[in-house]
Motif scaffolding. Structure first.
Motif: not given
Lengths: 465, 465
Positions: B109-116
């Protein structure tokens, strides 16, 4: 007949009867630490009170405490004569592991002239001897040459948590001229010993806190103080390579050994090879300039009892740990004060604290050392009583361990304490197959009886500490 | 268009597509340590091989080992040009504790331009970037400026137990001029780093045996050596109070830092306050005369990882323990040899062994340190590639930790190793909520592509180590 001949005759006559009685006492599983034996504690207390009554003691009572009861009894008709306070305990240690006992811990059995049972030596057997010594003199002479008071507690094996309070509250009732305790050992088979001092105890836990969590030793190693290393530096700083403790002022109040004491210890003929064999080391180690007996009886120690920190599992974990700790205890000798020593330990730790860590020191319970002067008449008299019965010179010893309640007697009642033990180190106190060598039961009865006469030869003033 | 403009155009165009593909890779729970994921390991290996094939790599194979398979692929048509060997891994760490993950570890999942997702940064994301860099150049230019070989293993997270054997067995197949690994981190956000050295590792366990059983500290204390105290003296002897290790010859083969390296480290602007805050200490501590980066990257260490002995429960136990032990590891730097260091440690311990105890030293696994010279063209070229994309000076760093397989590459293949990482220390590798900053995904793709051109500018001879 001399009093010793009378005692000899009496105890020979009653040997079987006494042994059967003692077996009855030993059959009661009076384990003070286990609540399921609370009722047995009461049974044992009553058994003992009955026995004291039969012996001729008076004013008997089972005094309740916040724990197990204390038994009191006295005989106070030797007007003008000194009073001996006899202390002992009727409680015993637990018996696990049960499967290692050859005969049941509460099924007393004589094998090879040894009486096997829990409490045979520690301390029911020795308490019973004091009762029977009184009984013998009463039956053979109709009176005692001294006054006696008995105080037998039921919580010695759990640290006597309520006895100090009891002594404080009964100072008048317990007033005496000398305290006799038979709860220690002889120096060896056939070698009686009078113990005239015990070491005290104090201790601290040192907790060293480094980083707030364990760190990766690759990422941080070399840049952040390691709490184990810091702790090791503190621990190593406590003594020099010759075994001398380097804490400032540690030895300040240590009472020096007298020439007589050193001679007395030397006369015991220490067997270094036997000790090395017994404990399994290739060489002994201790404070330079002192013999083994001096080191363990009359010199204070600083011992690391435990150390912990970081990873202790199998293999490797490359962690720079967050914390480490150690437990330290000091055995103290007269006239060191436990509180003073803790202050000095804290100052030392503060001074040797490495950078980059926080060090916390917490205190353990303390116990004062005790000593009755070596040349005190009550000590020397005990030695003579042993010699008359055993026909060898008595060893005058101190104990390296600590029996806090002895120091409490010493301190609250201000009396000379005489430790006249009849056990042997090999008799498995606290372990399976506890036993008591019956030759010491037989001879001890005579020694105790004689000691009453020895003490009767002094005025109260002569016995003052 | 320059090659960088072409790469830029390509990666912009394909951004969404690439991200979806990477998510597909991350959805495969390829946890190498858990046998129930054995099938997922195979699925991940096949996914990666397909991806390599699409990119244009040839001679693809899934090479079986005694553990999880290794994926091999190459493109060898840049005649006369150097060959880059790319190493990475497709296995991931376990995901416990699952309840701390905001989104599922295998539900990217991408949140805040970070891929978790588990593996987003370590190392699937970075492996994927290398594959896509090849694909971009193949699609945009029809060829690569250098030869490349890919070797992607599935057991990095369990210590690469079978890779060294694989490399040994495939020395010819893996022959190259430079090895590139993207499995480390940048120096900080926006601050790219080329890591050109890692510390090695060696260690010993020290077991100190005193008496054959625990002794009563009252009866024996002061007369028998205490194994914890003896151990503490050994541990304390390893270094002086200024953090210098005092083992004879320990620093003998340490390669001195060059002035250029010290300058480069200084330029990184170490924030002492931030580090103290991060690890939770009031002051840092390390070898005198060296900065924190020098201490943790370029200086060897001796760290106590664990210590044990005696009583560590609550309260007090007055024991003189039978034994004590400690685990010690040293981080090593070029040109220290792990075997030599262990010899020196043993000699030191022998020399500092207190009397009255037996000391046994056992060895742990060893790993050699590795370094590609700071001024090696392959290192400097990597720095230039970063600078072209990030527009800031590249940090030249070493790692304080140890990645034994890197040293194995270095040793078996004899090649310069370049660690070009795109992760950030804050990205929760091995922990819940692992993630990858997508700006480094985007920029990293361009850096890798550019690096092929940088390396193409050298002859094979110029790249020799």
């Amino acid at each position: 007949m001399t009093h010793l001949e009378k005692l000899d005759h009496h105890f020979k006559e009653k040997r079987d009867e006494h042994l059967e009685q003692l077996k009855g006492f030993l059959r009661i599983p009076s384990i003070s630490s286990l609540s399921e034996h609370k009722k047995d504690m009461q049974v044992a207390a009553e058994w003992l009170m009955d026995s004291c009554k039969t012996a001729g003691l008076e004013n008997l009572s089972i005094d309740e405490t916040d724990g197990h009861p204390v038994i009191y009894g006295d005989w106070l008709h030797a007007e003008g004569k000194p009073t001996i306070l006899v202390y002992g305990h009727y409680d015993v240690q637990p018996v696990d592991p049960l499967n290692l006992w050859v005969s049941g811990p509460f099924e007393p059995e004589v094998r090879d002239n040894k009486l096997f049972a829990r409490g045979a030596s520690d301390d029911k057997g020795q308490v019973f001897m004091h009762v029977k010594a009184v009984e013998a003199l009463m039956q053979e002479t109709g009176s005692l040459p001294v006054n006696v008071k008995f105080i037998i507690e039921g919580e010695e094996e759990i640290g006597s948590p309520h006895l100090e309070k009891y002594i404080e509250a009964n100072k008048e009732k317990l007033a005496a001229d000398v305290i006799v305790i038979s709860d220690t050992g002889m120096q060896g088979p056939g070698q009686p010993a009078v113990c005239y001092g015990l070491r005290g105890l104090t201790g601290v836990q040192i907790d060293v806190q480094g980083p707030k969590g364990d760190l990766h030793s690759g990422l941080y190693g070399g840049g952040v103080q390691n709490p184990i290393h810091a702790l090791a530096e503190i621990l190593a700083s406590f003594r020099d390579q010759e075994g001398t403790i380097t804490v400032d002022g540690f030895y300040d109040n240590v009472r020096p050994l007298s020439d007589e004491e050193r001679e007395a210890y030397k006369a015991l003929g220490f067997n270094e090879e036997a000790l090395k064999e017994e404990v399994g080391v290739t060489e002994l180690f201790g404070e330079k300039g002192f013999t083994h007996f001096e080191r363990t009886w009359a010199r204070p120690t600083l011992e690391v009892n435990g150390v912990f920190g970081g990873f202790s599992g199998e293999g490797i974990k490359t962690v720079l740990p967050a914390e480490a700790g150690a437990k330290i205890t000091c055995r103290l000798v007269p006239d060191q004060d436990p509180d003073e020593i803790v202050k000095k330990l804290k100052a030392h730790i503060e001074k040797h604290k490495p950078v980059g860590v926080t060090v916390t020191v917490s205190e353990f319970d303390k116990g004062k050392p005790f000593i009755t002067p070596f040349d005190h008449p009550a000590i020397q008299a005990a030695g003579r009583s042993y010699e008359k019965v055993y026909n060898v010179p008595t060893a005058y010893t101190r104990g390296g361990g600590s029996i806090p309640i002895v120091a409490a007697f010493d301190e609250i009642l201000g009396l000379p304490v005489v430790l006249m033990g009849f056990g042997l180190d090999t008799e498995n106190f606290h372990a399976p197959n506890e036993h008591f060598h019956l030759e010491n039961f037989d001879q001890g009865l005579r020694v105790i009886g004689d000691y009453y006469y020895e003490i009767a030869g002094f005025t109260k003033d002569e016995l003052k500490k």
